[in-house]
Design an enzyme around this catalytic site. Structure first.
Site, PDB file in Angstrom:
ATOM      1  N   ASP A  66       3.275  -2.143  14.562  1.00 52.82           N
ATOM      2  CA  ASP A  66       1.950  -1.972  13.520  1.00 52.82           C
ATOM      3  C   ASP A  66       0.963  -3.182  13.541  1.00 52.82           C
ATOM      4  OD1 ASP A  66       0.922  -1.240  10.813  1.00 52.82           O
ATOM      5  OD2 ASP A  66       2.443   0.250  10.987  1.00 52.82           O
ATOM      6  N   HIS A 104      -1.277  -3.102   6.307  1.00 50.14           N
ATOM      7  CA  HIS A 104      -0.225  -1.985   6.802  1.00 50.14           C
ATOM      8  C   HIS A 104       0.956  -2.367   7.295  1.00 50.14           C
ATOM      9  CE1 HIS A 104       0.522   2.000   8.718  1.00 50.14           C
ATOM     10  NE2 HIS A 104      -0.052   2.468   7.805  1.00 50.14           N
ATOM     11  N   SER A 266       2.887   7.174   6.752  1.00 49.94           N
ATOM     12  CA  SER A 266       3.248   5.891   7.294  1.00 49.94           C
ATOM     13  C   SER A 266       4.295   5.175   6.376  1.00 49.94           C
ATOM     14  CB  SER A 266       1.993   4.949   6.935  1.00 49.94           C
ATOM     15  OG  SER A 266       0.967   5.284   7.987  1.00 49.94           O
TER      16      SER A 266
END
Length: 426
Positions: A66, A104, A266
């Protein structure tokens, strides 16, 4: 390949995204109850708290490919290694990569294995005693390394550094994938690693799942709201979805330690990745195929599903307790399919050289050498061949015929002479 989109997507947060949740940000409904823990509804609703009676993920390692896992205190003791594949982060993979997407990776990691705070408050991940590997990649940012290469190299690095589970919370919004991913994903499967990916979000423009969720063998995670219904904004649909998990009103620890609310598959993916870690922790030595089979076979049927598997829910809603404690016979094949078989069928252009012929060649005896030509003699002089095959046969046929004709002529003359001698005279 099109720009990869985070399955949660920038801008796909709920209206309360900007709300920072701290111990003092809200009055707890019950005295001495941390509001952050109280907001983690998935821990009780999806059997996670019950599964903790067996294990909290000790002895397992989850790689988060990520934007990087930050240095928030909730990650102290959790992140045991990392690397950067983008050329934009730090060598340990902990520096967030990108602009709007930089938090994120931390949000994803916190759902998987956040440790909470030293005082016993703060967010707990689904597998709070699992270890984390931070593999930072760049989503849509300028990098000298192609994105497909970053992902492929990140997978290999994660495998080589002991990952039991790899989580990828992004989609490319295309069904196909770069051929370089074939070898990378096969490398993970051949080393018995569970690979979990997000299905993608309709709210981010993903109507159908895209790679890597289209790759056979990966465990694809769809998203549902707190009531267990398929999320209209934070999930998509596709025949490869294996299981569903919460994707709305999720919590995430940002790189700076702030806790936010967010939406997206996600977040559903790391919940399932952590369940996979719980299963492997409770069953050391269990194969990746068996881990996936435990998760999909023990999923709670979705009330709105029209088939099993369903294009929205897969085999149902993940059930951590059942996945950890249910005994199932071992399987010989990954329930999510075989990438190697897919490659055999659809990558024929790269199959290699033609196969060797199965029949032995036939041996033919050499021809006799040709008769030497007579170059220094007259063309009128007969050769042995002309005498054998031309002159002699002709003589053998012609001479008897001539002699026969002469004999017949002589006989005719004798007959005529005899007739004349018998004629009477007058």
């Amino acid at each position: 390949m099109r720009r990869p989109f985070l399955a949660a997507a920038t801008g796909a947060l709920v209206a309360a995204l900007a709300l920072i949740l701290t111990a003092g940000a809200a009055v707890p409904a019950t005295p001495n109850v941390d509001p952050v823990r109280q907001a983690e509804y998935w821990l009780d609703d999806y059997g996670v708290s019950a599964a903790w009676q067996t294990t909290r993920g000790v002895g397992t390692r989850i790689a988060i490919i990520d934007t990087g896992i930050g240095y928030a205190p909730e990650f102290d003791g959790a992140v045991v290694g990392g690397t950067d594949m983008s050329g934009l982060g730090s060598p340990d993979g902990r520096t967030p990569v990108g602009g709007a997407d930089s938090n994120h990776g931390s949000w994803v990691a916190s759902l998987a294995a956040s440790r909470g705070l030293p005082d016993g408050t703060g967010m707990l991940g689904v597998a709070p005693q699992a270890e984390l590997l931070s593999v930072s990649v760049g989503f849509g940012v300028e990098s000298s390394v192609p994105f497909v290469t970053q992902v492929a190299d990140g997978i290999r690095w994660a495998v080589d550094n002991g990952a039991d589970v790899i989580n990828m919370s992004f989609t490319t919004n295309t069904l196909d994938w770069d051929p370089s991913w074939d070898d990378a994903f096969l490398y993970a499967f051949d080393h018995d690693v569970v690979v979990v990916v997000a299905a993608g979000n309709r709210g981010a423009g993903t109507d159908q799942i895209g790679a890597p969720a289209t790759i056979p063998g990966v465990l694809v995670v769809g998203g549902v709201d707190p009531e267990g219904n398929a999320s209209q904004e934070a999930s998509t649909q596709g025949v490869t979805i294996g299981v569903s998990a919460p994707s709305e009103r999720l919590l995430g620890v940002s790189a700076d330690g702030n806790v936010v609310l967010w939406n997206g598959t996600s977040g559903a993916a790391p919940i399932v990745s952590a369940v996979a870690a719980l299963v492997r922790s409770a069953n050391p030595g269990m194969s990746a195929a068996d881990v996936i089979n435990h998760i999909v076979s023990t999923a709670t049927p979705a009330a709105a599903a029209t088939s099993v598997p369903d294009v929205l829910y897969g085999y149902g809603l993940v059930n951590a307790e059942a996945a950890v404690t249910t005994w199932l016979p071992s399987v010989t094949e990954n329930p999510m399919g075989s990438l190697s078989e897919w490659i055999r069928l659809y990558r024929r252009a790269d199959a290699g050289s033609d196969p060797e012929p199965s029949a032995n060649p036939v041996t033919i005896a050499p021809l006799e050498p040709p008769e030497e030509a007579i170059n220094d003699a007259s063309a009128l002089i007969p050769t042995a061949a002309s005498l054998t095959y031309g002159t002699l046969p002709l003589v053998a046929v012609t001479v008897p015929a001539i002699l026969g004709a002469l004999g017949v002529t002589a006989a005719v003359r004798r007959i005529r002479s005899a007739r004349h001698s018998r004629t009477p005279t007058r």
